[in-house]
Design an enzyme around this catalytic site. Structure first.
Site, PDB file in Angstrom:
ATOM      1  N   LYS B 101      48.210 -23.584 -22.289  1.00  0.00           N
ATOM      2  CA  LYS B 101      47.411 -24.499 -23.094  1.00  0.00           C
ATOM      3  C   LYS B 101      46.363 -25.146 -22.193  1.00  0.00           C
ATOM      4  O   LYS B 101      46.697 -25.804 -21.209  1.00  0.00           O
ATOM      5  CB  LYS B 101      48.289 -25.585 -23.728  1.00  0.00           C
ATOM      6  CG  LYS B 101      47.460 -26.649 -24.426  1.00  0.00           C
ATOM      7  CD  LYS B 101      48.274 -27.830 -24.917  1.00  0.00           C
ATOM      8  CE  LYS B 101      47.369 -29.041 -25.103  1.00  0.00           C
ATOM      9  NZ  LYS B 101      48.087 -30.221 -25.585  1.00  0.00           N
ATOM     10  N   GLY B 162      47.862 -39.163 -28.829  1.00  0.00           N
ATOM     11  CA  GLY B 162      48.767 -40.314 -28.863  1.00  0.00           C
ATOM     12  C   GLY B 162      48.372 -41.418 -29.831  1.00  0.00           C
ATOM     13  O   GLY B 162      49.040 -42.446 -29.907  1.00  0.00           O
ATOM     14  N   ALA B 188      47.457 -32.945 -31.339  1.00  0.00           N
ATOM     15  CA  ALA B 188      47.142 -34.337 -30.989  1.00  0.00           C
ATOM     16  C   ALA B 188      46.739 -35.193 -32.183  1.00  0.00           C
ATOM     17  O   ALA B 188      46.000 -34.752 -33.068  1.00  0.00           O
ATOM     18  CB  ALA B 188      46.041 -34.437 -29.934  1.00  0.00           C
ATOM     19  N   GLY B 189      47.262 -36.407 -32.173  1.00  0.00           N
ATOM     20  CA  GLY B 189      46.811 -37.422 -33.120  1.00  0.00           C
ATOM     21  C   GLY B 189      47.647 -37.588 -34.377  1.00  0.00           C
ATOM     22  O   GLY B 189      47.352 -38.460 -35.195  1.00  0.00           O
ATOM     23  N   ASN B 210      53.731 -34.381 -29.802  1.00  0.00           N
ATOM     24  CA  ASN B 210      54.531 -34.971 -28.732  1.00  0.00           C
ATOM     25  C   ASN B 210      54.837 -36.432 -29.034  1.00  0.00           C
ATOM     26  O   ASN B 210      55.937 -36.791 -29.420  1.00  0.00           O
ATOM     27  CB  ASN B 210      53.813 -34.826 -27.383  1.00  0.00           C
ATOM     28  CG  ASN B 210      54.716 -35.201 -26.207  1.00  0.00           C
ATOM     29  OD1 ASN B 210      55.788 -35.774 -26.364  1.00  0.00           O
ATOM     30  ND2 ASN B 210      54.310 -34.880 -25.020  1.00  0.00           N
ATOM     31  N   THR B 211      53.801 -37.297 -28.921  1.00  0.00           N
ATOM     32  CA  THR B 211      54.017 -38.737 -29.030  1.00  0.00           C
ATOM     33  C   THR B 211      54.702 -39.145 -30.336  1.00  0.00           C
ATOM     34  O   THR B 211      55.597 -39.991 -30.322  1.00  0.00           O
ATOM     35  CB  THR B 211      52.672 -39.480 -28.907  1.00  0.00           C
ATOM     36  OG1 THR B 211      51.998 -38.983 -27.754  1.00  0.00           O
ATOM     37  CG2 THR B 211      52.875 -40.977 -28.759  1.00  0.00           C
TER      38      THR B 211
END
Lengths: 73, 258
Positions: B101, B162, B188-189, B210-211
């Site tokens: 990635k 995040g 993301a996001g 992830n977050t």
């Protein structure tokens, strides 16, 4: 009188180490018990083939980076 | 619907359309458990220095077996092409990883990607034989350029890394979907499971989270929620939604009314 051994000053992962002369990269890996299958090694910004570690002798001011995988997004 | 609906990336098939990050967890146990519950078959990992003097600390590979779960090395924290290339070449050296990635950031506050550096890196890495999944802006033109440069997956952000804001530009994601056959993965996001379902309903092939899982009050429950949301969104997309109507459309026939 003891014979004076000139140590070789190198950096591994940003920290200074004074090692015995004539050590190979393989000796360094063994000394610090690095799990070779789980890391990659860079010598002075060039990736080292793990098969060749025994052929490469450390020299003064060498910069070694040993990296592995950690958690990341 | 076909019985098997695989996510295909660079000729490899995956059952799960959810990719999870392994950062920000309280500990490795929680991370490994979340990955297991999420059903993810691919996890992103970062490349960092080994602690030479203290090797008593556990490492990721002790908890997540790279033979069972595909490690996707990333370039998190890289702010230019040189750093990103160095990181991924090292990652490949650790164990022959070619699927990577790429993420080249351009601004420390927003963590938005630097697309000029990202495009350059994609070209170089592809020439070197890497299979590059590219984190990018939600810009259809840039997505096309990445595709032309040899990317194996396009991974536009929903919102800054995040941030948990969810998909900010649905129109652009739809445009990117309509123009590419490459795997399209929202990276993301995302903040909650409905965001993941929405991404899938827009026709994305997968999501990378992830977050939203790691920092949820209960990461294990959120991992499960995300797993189901991705499946629900995918089925919803494949099923084909009804047309929207501003007036009511009755569900019951008038025939035989008393």
């Amino acid at each position: 009188m003891m014979k004076k051994i000139n140590k070789v000053k190198i950096r591994i992962n940003g920290k200074i180490f004074n090692l015995k002369p004539k050590m190979t990269l393989k000796d360094v890996i063994i000394k610090y018990k690095i799990p070779l299958k789980k890391v990659a090694i860079e010598l002075n910004k060039k990736i080292v083939n793990k098969q060749e570690l025994g052929k490469i002798k450390i020299k003064k001011f060498d910069k070694i980076e040993i990296v592995h995988f950690i958690g990341g997004g | 619907m076909k019985e098997k609906d695989f996510l295909r990336i660079s000729n490899k098939k995956y059952n799960s359309r959810l990719i999870v990050g392994t950062g920000k967890y309280k500990n490795f146990e929680e991370c490994a458990k979340s990955v297991e519950i999420s059903g993810a078959e691919i996890v992103t990992v970062a490349v960092r220095r080994v602690n030479i003097q203290d090797k008593s600390k556990p490492i990721l590979m002790d908890y997540i077996n790279p033979r069972k779960i595909t490690y996707l090395p990333n370039t998190a924290g890289c702010f230019n092409s040189t750093e990103a290339l160095r990181t991924l070449r090292l990652a490949r050296e650790i164990g022959g990883w070619k699927l990577v990635k790429l993420e080249v950031l351009g601004d420390k506050k927003t963590l938005l990607p630097d697309m000029i550096e990202t495009l350059r890196s994609t070209e170089v890495l592809t020439k070197e034989g890497f299979k590059v999944m590219v984190y990018c802006n939600d810009d259809p033109l840039m997505a096309k350029r990445l595709e032309n440069a040899g990317a194996v997956a396009i991974m536009p952000l929903a919102a800054p890394i995040g941030s948990g804001l969810g998909i900010q530009n649905k129109t652009n994601i739809k445009i990117i979907r309509s123009q590419t056959k490459l795997p399209l993965i929202i990276d993301a996001g995302l903040g909650q499971s409905s965001d993941a379902a929405e991404a899938m309903e827009l026709g994305c092939d997968g999501v990378l989270i992830n977050t939203a899982i790691a920092k949820a009050k209960n990461p294990l429950k959120m991992a499960l929620a995300m797993k189901h949301a991705v499946t629900a969104g995918r089925y919803s997309y494949l099923a084909g939604r009804i047309k929207k109507n501003i007036l009511g459309v009755r569900s019951t026939s008038k025939k035989g009314i008393i």
